[in-house]
Design a protein around this motif. Structure first.
Motif, PDB file in Angstrom:
ATOM      1  N   TRP A  12     -45.265 -35.341   4.227  1.00 27.86           N
ATOM      2  CA  TRP A  12     -46.600 -35.053   3.698  1.00 27.86           C
ATOM      3  C   TRP A  12     -47.167 -33.755   4.261  1.00 27.86           C
ATOM      4  O   TRP A  12     -47.802 -32.993   3.535  1.00 27.86           O
ATOM      5  N   ASN A  13     -46.947 -33.488   5.526  1.00 33.39           N
ATOM      6  CA  ASN A  13     -47.457 -32.254   6.120  1.00 33.39           C
ATOM      7  C   ASN A  13     -46.775 -31.033   5.499  1.00 33.39           C
ATOM      8  O   ASN A  13     -47.410 -30.010   5.241  1.00 33.39           O
ATOM      9  N   HIS A  14     -45.481 -31.153   5.232  1.00 35.33           N
ATOM     10  CA  HIS A  14     -44.742 -30.067   4.575  1.00 35.33           C
ATOM     11  C   HIS A  14     -45.255 -29.865   3.140  1.00 35.33           C
ATOM     12  O   HIS A  14     -45.408 -28.722   2.685  1.00 35.33           O
ATOM     13  N   MET A  15     -45.504 -30.957   2.450  1.00 32.18           N
ATOM     14  CA  MET A  15     -46.041 -30.867   1.089  1.00 32.18           C
ATOM     15  C   MET A  15     -47.396 -30.166   1.094  1.00 32.18           C
ATOM     16  O   MET A  15     -47.685 -29.355   0.208  1.00 32.18           O
ATOM     17  N   PHE A  16     -48.228 -30.480   2.094  1.00 30.53           N
ATOM     18  CA  PHE A  16     -49.512 -29.786   2.226  1.00 30.53           C
ATOM     19  C   PHE A  16     -49.285 -28.292   2.424  1.00 30.53           C
ATOM     20  O   PHE A  16     -49.902 -27.461   1.752  1.00 30.53           O
ATOM     21  N   SER A  17     -48.417 -27.938   3.367  1.00 30.43           N
ATOM     22  CA  SER A  17     -48.188 -26.521   3.685  1.00 30.43           C
ATOM     23  C   SER A  17     -47.706 -25.740   2.472  1.00 30.43           C
ATOM     24  O   SER A  17     -48.173 -24.621   2.224  1.00 30.43           O
ATOM     25  N   GLU A  18     -46.787 -26.327   1.720  1.00 29.96           N
ATOM     26  CA  GLU A  18     -46.275 -25.664   0.513  1.00 29.96           C
ATOM     27  C   GLU A  18     -47.393 -25.415  -0.496  1.00 29.96           C
ATOM     28  O   GLU A  18     -47.509 -24.327  -1.053  1.00 29.96           O
ATOM     29  N   GLU A  19     -48.200 -26.428  -0.735  1.00 29.41           N
ATOM     30  CA  GLU A  19     -49.276 -26.306  -1.720  1.00 29.41           C
ATOM     31  C   GLU A  19     -50.373 -25.378  -1.218  1.00 29.41           C
ATOM     32  O   GLU A  19     -50.948 -24.605  -1.990  1.00 29.41           O
ATOM     33  N   ALA A  20     -50.656 -25.417   0.078  1.00 29.32           N
ATOM     34  CA  ALA A  20     -51.681 -24.537   0.660  1.00 29.32           C
ATOM     35  C   ALA A  20     -51.320 -23.075   0.443  1.00 29.32           C
ATOM     36  O   ALA A  20     -52.182 -22.246   0.141  1.00 29.32           O
ATOM     37  N   SER A  39     -55.889 -39.491   4.207  1.00 31.80           N
ATOM     38  CA  SER A  39     -54.977 -40.336   4.979  1.00 31.80           C
ATOM     39  C   SER A  39     -53.620 -39.712   5.226  1.00 31.80           C
ATOM     40  O   SER A  39     -52.999 -39.960   6.253  1.00 31.80           O
ATOM     41  N   THR A  40     -53.131 -38.877   4.300  1.00 29.61           N
ATOM     42  CA  THR A  40     -51.804 -38.275   4.510  1.00 29.61           C
ATOM     43  C   THR A  40     -51.826 -37.231   5.619  1.00 29.61           C
ATOM     44  O   THR A  40     -50.764 -36.774   6.049  1.00 29.61           O
ATOM     45  N   SER A  41     -53.009 -36.869   6.096  1.00 29.47           N
ATOM     46  CA  SER A  41     -53.121 -35.889   7.182  1.00 29.47           C
ATOM     47  C   SER A  41     -53.148 -36.540   8.560  1.00 29.47           C
ATOM     48  O   SER A  41     -53.263 -35.846   9.571  1.00 29.47           O
ATOM     49  N   GLY A  44     -48.918 -41.494  11.185  1.00 23.02           N
ATOM     50  CA  GLY A  44     -48.857 -42.931  11.428  1.00 23.02           C
ATOM     51  C   GLY A  44     -49.718 -43.776  10.508  1.00 23.02           C
ATOM     52  O   GLY A  44     -49.566 -45.000  10.485  1.00 23.02           O
ATOM     53  N   LEU A  45     -50.623 -43.157   9.738  1.00 27.28           N
ATOM     54  CA  LEU A  45     -51.543 -43.924   8.889  1.00 27.28           C
ATOM     55  C   LEU A  45     -50.892 -44.253   7.546  1.00 27.28           C
ATOM     56  O   LEU A  45     -50.373 -43.369   6.862  1.00 27.28           O
ATOM     57  N   LYS A  46     -50.931 -45.530   7.175  1.00 34.94           N
ATOM     58  CA  LYS A  46     -50.474 -45.936   5.854  1.00 34.94           C
ATOM     59  C   LYS A  46     -51.410 -45.299   4.824  1.00 34.94           C
ATOM     60  O   LYS A  46     -52.620 -45.217   5.049  1.00 34.94           O
ATOM     61  N   ALA A  47     -50.838 -44.865   3.696  1.00 37.04           N
ATOM     62  CA  ALA A  47     -51.653 -44.133   2.736  1.00 37.04           C
ATOM     63  C   ALA A  47     -51.086 -44.208   1.333  1.00 37.04           C
ATOM     64  O   ALA A  47     -49.897 -44.473   1.146  1.00 37.04           O
ATOM     65  N   LYS A  48     -51.957 -43.946   0.361  1.00 43.09           N
ATOM     66  CA  LYS A  48     -51.461 -43.638  -0.969  1.00 43.09           C
ATOM     67  C   LYS A  48     -50.805 -42.265  -0.816  1.00 43.09           C
ATOM     68  O   LYS A  48     -51.372 -41.377  -0.192  1.00 43.09           O
TER      69      LYS A  48
END
Length: 173
Positions: A12-20, A39-41, A44-48
């Motif tokens: 999820w963090n990589h997906m954020f970085s790519e889109e950012a 939540s994806t940020s 450890g947190l469960k998230a959609k």
């Protein structure tokens, strides 16, 4: 929209970085900052599995000029979408992958609310666990009813925001 809550995913963090990076290319000099929120940020947190991104811009009115380029990236441009002073974009239709919440730099209340909740959950593991468990339970009970899922989280989220803003104000004063 199907309600699915999953275990935290390191991608999820990589997906954020790519889109950012793509958003930075479109917003250019108008962009002040860009944050991974939601939540994806929170490790450890469960998230959609939907990446929430919060660009902070100099002038919110100028964001409308980027609609065509955002559509080119696969986003649906939703305008304020119920929150005054925001520009909202979503990607993926019923299988949403990203949501963008753009705020003007002087909209401190909205910006701090998102950052406070994110930072609070990152540093308060038990609160994050409670929130993740609640979301997982609601997703199992309401897999085809996003409104019931959201309603089920409402009281917890309001208390979480209140607590996080108080904590955030003390940490950053």
């Amino acid at each position: 929209m199907k309600v699915v809550v999953t275990e935290y995913n390191d991608t999820w963090n990589h997906m954020f970085s790519e889109e950012a990076q793509k958003i930075k290319g479109i917003f250019g000099d108008e962009l002040v900052d860009i944050h991974h929120i939601g939540s994806t940020s929170v490790p450890g947190l469960k998230a959609k599995p939907i990446i929430d991104i919060m660009p902070v811009v100099k002038d919110i009115e100028k964001v409308d000029a980027f609609d065509e380029q955002m559509t080119g990236l696969g986003y649906e441009c939703m305008g304020e979408f119920g929150i005054k002073g925001r520009r909202y974009f979503r990607k993926g239709g019923d299988n949403r992958t990203h949501q963008i919440h753009v705020f003007q730099v002087d909209n401190k209340e909205a910006i701090e609310r998102h950052l406070a909740v994110r930072d609070f959950l990152r540093t308060h593991v038990e609160a994050a666990k409670q929130y993740g468990n609640l979301k997982e339970m609601l997703a199992k009970h309401y897999p085809d009813d996003i409104e019931a899922y959201m309603d089920g989280k409402d009281a917890f989220v309001k208390e979480l925001e209140r607590t996080a803003l108080y904590w955030f104000g003390n940490v950053n004063s």
